[in-house]
Scaffold this motif. Sequence first.
Motif, PDB file in Angstrom:
ATOM      1  N   GLU A 125       3.408  -7.572  -1.233  1.00 46.47           N
ATOM      2  CA  GLU A 125       4.118  -8.446  -2.169  1.00 46.47           C
ATOM      3  C   GLU A 125       4.057  -7.856  -3.566  1.00 46.47           C
ATOM      4  N   ALA A 126       2.816  -7.537  -3.965  1.00 41.82           N
ATOM      5  CA  ALA A 126       2.601  -7.021  -5.315  1.00 41.82           C
ATOM      6  C   ALA A 126       3.248  -5.653  -5.504  1.00 41.82           C
ATOM      7  N   GLY A 127       3.338  -4.906  -4.421  1.00 39.29           N
ATOM      8  CA  GLY A 127       3.835  -3.542  -4.547  1.00 39.29           C
ATOM      9  C   GLY A 127       5.337  -3.416  -4.381  1.00 39.29           C
ATOM     10  N   GLU A 128       5.984  -4.518  -4.031  1.00 37.20           N
ATOM     11  CA  GLU A 128       7.401  -4.445  -3.699  1.00 37.20           C
ATOM     12  C   GLU A 128       8.215  -3.716  -4.770  1.00 37.20           C
ATOM     13  N   LEU A 129       7.910  -4.048  -6.025  1.00 37.50           N
ATOM     14  CA  LEU A 129       8.677  -3.446  -7.107  1.00 37.50           C
ATOM     15  C   LEU A 129       8.100  -2.106  -7.550  1.00 37.50           C
ATOM     16  N   HIS A 130       6.998  -1.720  -6.934  1.00 35.42           N
ATOM     17  CA  HIS A 130       6.359  -0.464  -7.325  1.00 35.42           C
ATOM     18  C   HIS A 130       6.470   0.592  -6.236  1.00 35.42           C
ATOM     19  N   GLY A 131       7.381   0.403  -5.325  1.00 28.27           N
ATOM     20  CA  GLY A 131       7.649   1.434  -4.329  1.00 28.27           C
ATOM     21  C   GLY A 131       6.576   1.573  -3.276  1.00 28.27           C
ATOM     22  N   ILE A 132       5.853   0.490  -2.985  1.00 24.47           N
ATOM     23  CA  ILE A 132       4.776   0.600  -1.996  1.00 24.47           C
ATOM     24  C   ILE A 132       5.365   0.871  -0.622  1.00 24.47           C
ATOM     25  N   ARG A 133       4.596   1.595   0.201  1.00 24.67           N
ATOM     26  CA  ARG A 133       5.101   2.001   1.512  1.00 24.67           C
ATOM     27  C   ARG A 133       3.893   2.318   2.400  1.00 24.67           C
ATOM     28  N   PRO A 134       3.937   1.924   3.670  1.00 27.15           N
ATOM     29  CA  PRO A 134       2.834   2.307   4.541  1.00 27.15           C
ATOM     30  C   PRO A 134       2.879   3.805   4.777  1.00 27.15           C
ATOM     31  N   MET A 135       1.707   4.375   4.970  1.00 31.08           N
ATOM     32  CA  MET A 135       1.608   5.821   5.050  1.00 31.08           C
ATOM     33  C   MET A 135       0.819   6.182   6.311  1.00 31.08           C
ATOM     34  N   GLY A 136       1.292   7.181   7.027  1.00 28.66           N
ATOM     35  CA  GLY A 136       0.609   7.587   8.259  1.00 28.66           C
ATOM     36  C   GLY A 136      -0.327   8.761   8.033  1.00 28.66           C
ATOM     37  N   SER A 137      -1.018   9.124   9.086  1.00 27.16           N
ATOM     38  CA  SER A 137      -2.040  10.160   8.945  1.00 27.16           C
ATOM     39  C   SER A 137      -1.446  11.546   8.682  1.00 27.16           C
ATOM     40  N   LEU A 138      -0.190  11.782   9.095  1.00 27.71           N
ATOM     41  CA  LEU A 138       0.416  13.103   8.858  1.00 27.71           C
ATOM     42  C   LEU A 138       0.644  13.338   7.373  1.00 27.71           C
ATOM     43  N   ALA A 139       1.137  12.304   6.713  1.00 33.18           N
ATOM     44  CA  ALA A 139       1.354  12.415   5.267  1.00 33.18           C
ATOM     45  C   ALA A 139       0.020  12.604   4.556  1.00 33.18           C
ATOM     46  N   LEU A 140      -0.991  11.842   5.008  1.00 27.67           N
ATOM     47  CA  LEU A 140      -2.299  11.938   4.373  1.00 27.67           C
ATOM     48  C   LEU A 140      -2.869  13.351   4.502  1.00 27.67           C
ATOM     49  N   GLU A 141      -2.616  13.962   5.652  1.00 28.48           N
ATOM     50  CA  GLU A 141      -3.132  15.316   5.888  1.00 28.48           C
ATOM     51  C   GLU A 141      -2.549  16.289   4.848  1.00 28.48           C
TER      52      GLU A 141
END
Lengths: 520, 538, 401
Positions: free
Chosen positions: C225-241
Amino acid sequence: MTEHAPRSAIVIGAGHNGLACAAYLAKAGLSVTVLEASDRVGGAAVTREFTPGYRVSAGAHLLHALDEGVRRDLALERYGLRMAAEDLYTIALDPGGQWLSIADGALGGPGALDADRVSMAKHHRQMSRFARILDGIGDRRPPRLGTQNWRDLLALGRLGLDIRRLGTEDMREFLRIAGINIFDVLEERFESALLKAALAIDGTLGAMLGPRSNNSVFIALHRCNQGRDWALPSGGMGTVSVALDGAARAAGARIRTKTRVAAIRMDFDRACGVTLEDGETLDADVIVSNADPKTTFERLLGARHLEAGFANRIHHLRTRGCVAKLHLALDGPPRFTGLDADQRGQRLLIAPDPETVEHAFNHAKYGEHSERPVMEISVPSVFDDTLAPPGHHVLSANVQWAPYDLKGGWSEAAKQGFTERCLDSLEACAPGLREQVLANELLTPVDLENEFGMSGGHWHHVELALDSFFMLRPVPGAARYSTPVPGLYLCGAGSHPGGGVSGRPGRNAARAVLADRGRQ
Amino acid sequence: MRRHDAIVIGAGHNGIANAAFLAKAGLDVLLVEKNDYIGGAAVSRNLHGDWIYSNCSYVCSLLRPEIHRALDLAKYGLQVVPYGGSVTLAENGDYFGSYPDEDASRREIMRHSPRDADAAHRYERDIMRQCRFIRQFLLRTAPDPASFKPRDLLELLHIGRKLWDLGEDTIADTIRFYTMSIADWLDEYFESPLLKAAYAGSGIIGSALGVMSPGTAYVLLHHAMGDVDGTAGAWGFARGGMGAITAAMQRCFEAHGGKTLAGNGVARIEVRGGAVTGVTLENGDEHRAGIVVSNMTLPRTFLECMDPKDLRPEFLEKCRNFKIRGSSGKLNIALEGLPDFTALRGNQELMRADLHISDSIERLERAYDDWKDGTWSRDPYVDLLIPTLTDPTMAPPGKHFMSVFVQYVPPKVRGKDWTDADRDGFRDTVLDRIEAHAPGFKKMIAHVEVRTPRELEAEVGLTEGNIFQGELTMDQLLFNRPIPGYAQYRGPVKGLWMCGSSNHPGGGVMAAPGANAAREILMHLKKPNTVPEGWRDD
Amino acid sequence: MKTFDISSREHYRNKVFPSPFHAHQAALNENREWSRWYDYLSVPAYGCETLEYFAGRNTCGVFDLTPMVKHRIAGPDALPFLDRLVTRDVTKLAPGRVGYSAWCDDAGRVIDDGTIFHLREGEYRLCSQEHQIDWLSINARGFDVEISEVTHDIAALALQGPTSAAVLRRMGCSAVDALKPFGLAHMDFGGTELAISRTGYTGDLGYELWIDPDRAGTLWDRLFEAGELHGIRPMGSLALETLRIEAGFILAGRDFAPALQTVRQHNTRSPFELGLGWLVDFRKPLFNGRRALLEESRKGSRWALARLDIEDNKPAEHAYVYDTRQRKIGWVTSATWSPSAKKNVALATVRAPHGKPGEKMRVEIYYQRELAWHRKMAQAVVVEGPFWDPPRRRQTPPADF
């Protein structure tokens, strides 16, 4: 870190090894202080009164291991060491009077079978040859494993050469039997059950293993290595300690009894002294501990002052003592069936056959004491009239198995029960003995721990076995008397070559301290 | 009577492997077998109805992959299928299972002790260090430490160097590993009694030692050093029973021109002028060869099949002192249905696994105490498998074969030979033990074959019923196996060789002794070597 | 909700357990792909891996950290216990601070690395890649300390990227302004304590959030909710790597073999050999491995970790590394194209004394184009520090974007 050679040393514990170590260090010019918790020196090599008028060697009761070099270097005779009897031999008792004696490989007595005489002589000769190999390394500081250091490689090469020098046949036999159990070897070689039982006891005494357990040949060799002759010091085992004490003092060592060390103190990463129970602190360049490794590292130093892997090895040391000591005050000589007066004073064993020894051990595995204990008996008063009133006698017996961690604990009732079992065995071989008993004392491993301070009440401080010998004793990393803690050394039975009143760990440790001078 | 290049006595897996390697090198080899079927202790027998029993050895892991490949056993019909995991049943109705899935296994240990779940990594690391160390020596001939021959000195140096390479701590641990009891060894890793019991079982299988006897840590290694398809320590079934292994070896042997005579044992190994000349069979037939290779046990070879005059008395004495006490028995059971183990109800995964009954170190040790006293264990350690849940070829659909390996069973009962009544008593002890964990099990039994050391000796020729053809203790390992001075497969008479499990590296369906003996023989004959080297693991 | 349960022997029926965030993750997991991370399901990529990566560098990404192994260490001796355990000086770690460290066996070989959270006086949390309860228990002897694994008792999210501070501010977390890197703050979250640490595995502005698993779902909702306007997005382990390699961070089991599980001892590494010499504090009289490491610092290490900047753009995974004279000196342990630094980067283990910054090496890369394999000997240079290191990573108070 001190760069200079150590000038002062504290030895924790005035056991015979501590005293020997102190004497050697003092002779080399170090300022040495020995700190002993109890009010007398000697640790488990001590003579004490267990009931008014009757004195006995409370720990070790037969002298067979004292290193000739130590005896000579420290001139122990000058400080009062005398033998009441020497060249004692072994007699395996039999309730029916069919006892047999073993003296230098020669069988005697009514129980000896002709079929065994030749085998026994051969066995004795071979075991003595094998034992000399252990004897030889008992003098040396163990090498480090896995290094490219020429000293270490040379030490191992020397061991290999010692084995090679046995010649092809004996070398093969040594490599075959050194790691196995005495029971199988005896089955190959002998007929007489009584003889096999006696030799089986030699393979198990003081150890948490039975004749059928691998390692028991090693135990037998270890005993044989130390055993030139069985002897009784005049005045009991305490005389050895008194002589060592005299030698150490004469060399300049200070010996403080009733001085219990509470902790070993660290200065940054190095042992620098001790704190006594009353809060007093003492400093020294080198601390040498005659206490067992568990006590030294876990109680006096604290596991937190060690790296965890090393501390873990210490934690897993096997220290379950398994021998009880029985003392009897007798109103006359014990009348062992078939033995004459002189024979009563020899080293006497009770076990009818090797299976009985094995069964006696079975109980110990499960935290029970033996139903039919096996015994090594000495009646020192036969040769030494300082121990009991005239005409009276003291009987001292090592009895096993009596495990330290008896299920339910060593309550008075448990001790009484076990004492009765022992008296049953004795009575069978010496009818009427029960009636002669004026007083008795049973020291269980728990009592030995309390009295002498060794963890688990274990004779050898740490179970003596192939996995805890030479480069591995007590643990890799502390097998060369030096420890991972700079300035801290071990000199007790937990170090190579193990227990027995030999003075060797103490002497070897002193040499290690001196050899490390300038290398710190 | 025909002359052959070599005669191999005993068509067990080592004998056939040996014969096959010799035949591959172009030798004219005759394989003789006393039974009318081949396979020795690696057999699939049809003894009741449509059931097939692996009635001696029952699982496969130790078979050296190098040999599997060199003899092309896959081509000759051998398929080894891994089975998953193991389970130890506890008396309180619980169990400890080990699953093929690593995380499931870890959680199962956590159920008994969270700490042990993590300690298992350290334990496996240390066991694997020992496996890697010993595997290097399985397909090599042990050096003779008393010899000054360059080959022996070099091999001794090789072993020393490999040991030295392990580094200070691991050298120390290696020495300790070879001299400690499995109970003490496990204490350095685990706290859960059930877990310790589960791991300790491998330390006693086939051995006359208790879990508290020093030397049992090595026995555990002997069971852990194998692999299936490179998965170390994994065990599998030979599809069609253990006989599939020897059958495939036999096809390989025959494909290389080998001849087999089954149904007649060797009555005597003939010696003339200090050299072997051939064998005489029980039916009186004589066969000549300058090379005779015995796959029989050491005592059987020298004390039963040779004229004592042909051997030195000291050698015979050593053969008599060879330790080959049997300690195991076996029940092979045909079942009309699948038994229901109360603890496992519904857990199909663990039903397919290796089931163990005995839930504490003390129970295991007490079982050994019985053996020492000359009786079978009243509360035995049971290693039980139902191969038909994995292998569809061994029983009709819905029916099952159960292999029950039992420890301890003495070679003699209180010093006397086994009687039929003893055998029945032993059988009932074991069946009752299983019934207690799987009520209704007994009612499903269609047939039971009971094998005490008496049967193992009489049928398979395993002296005293010892499954390893000799105990695996320090006095009988490496250069001490079978006896010091004779650890290089070469017998005491010219032309006589030994290739059975009595020799280094010992028992189990490994085929390494057979292969090593073949290499030595071929080297002696200056023939090209057909025996593979061990695969290196860097 | 806490979902991990092994109280019953039936646990074997579940090879994996849903994380407390599972329902939320599943709803967003467009790819419907899951991977296993110990006991839990983890998401390799919800949708487009590249977009998830750029969320971490441009806006903010959310990664489920629950499966990470966590231990609670408490009691009067918690501090001396930890100080003996790890190589760095823990006494300097004040309550409310987090420290990164490695820990070794007696031989000075790295067992694992991880973060120590000084939660409050006498209570710490140790987060690690591998399970450590056995080693911690061995270490606990002689200390008055309680140790337990709490992995399943704490739900955790990593919120990483330039707008992460803004999201937390919007969620009502005023502590963010004062929270320095490696700081730890607590806030009330509807009656539950929410712990916020300025930590992460991306080398950028970012936070990690720690909460009771029962409130995990609510936290996820509030965050998005809080991140909606800040481009929040779930991130997977491949991106984290990709993010962690860019940051130059090492990973147990990838860049080094954890000592307690490594059969071949020569494959283990010391902290010096992993570029973690800065974590080794010889001013402490004792820690596990000190003696061996002192000796190594005198005699020299056998290996070194090199951060390589490799020419061209061919991915260098599993590549051998050579020196300029064509001698094989090591191999690449982690590699990626760095979309932020616009460089072809890799972490490599090379024989010491190789691996000094500025040293030139060659990397043998095999890569595939339309099924055809090619080999390239690429030039590489050893660089110092992270490949991507924006100032906002350290800026306090952090900006909104």
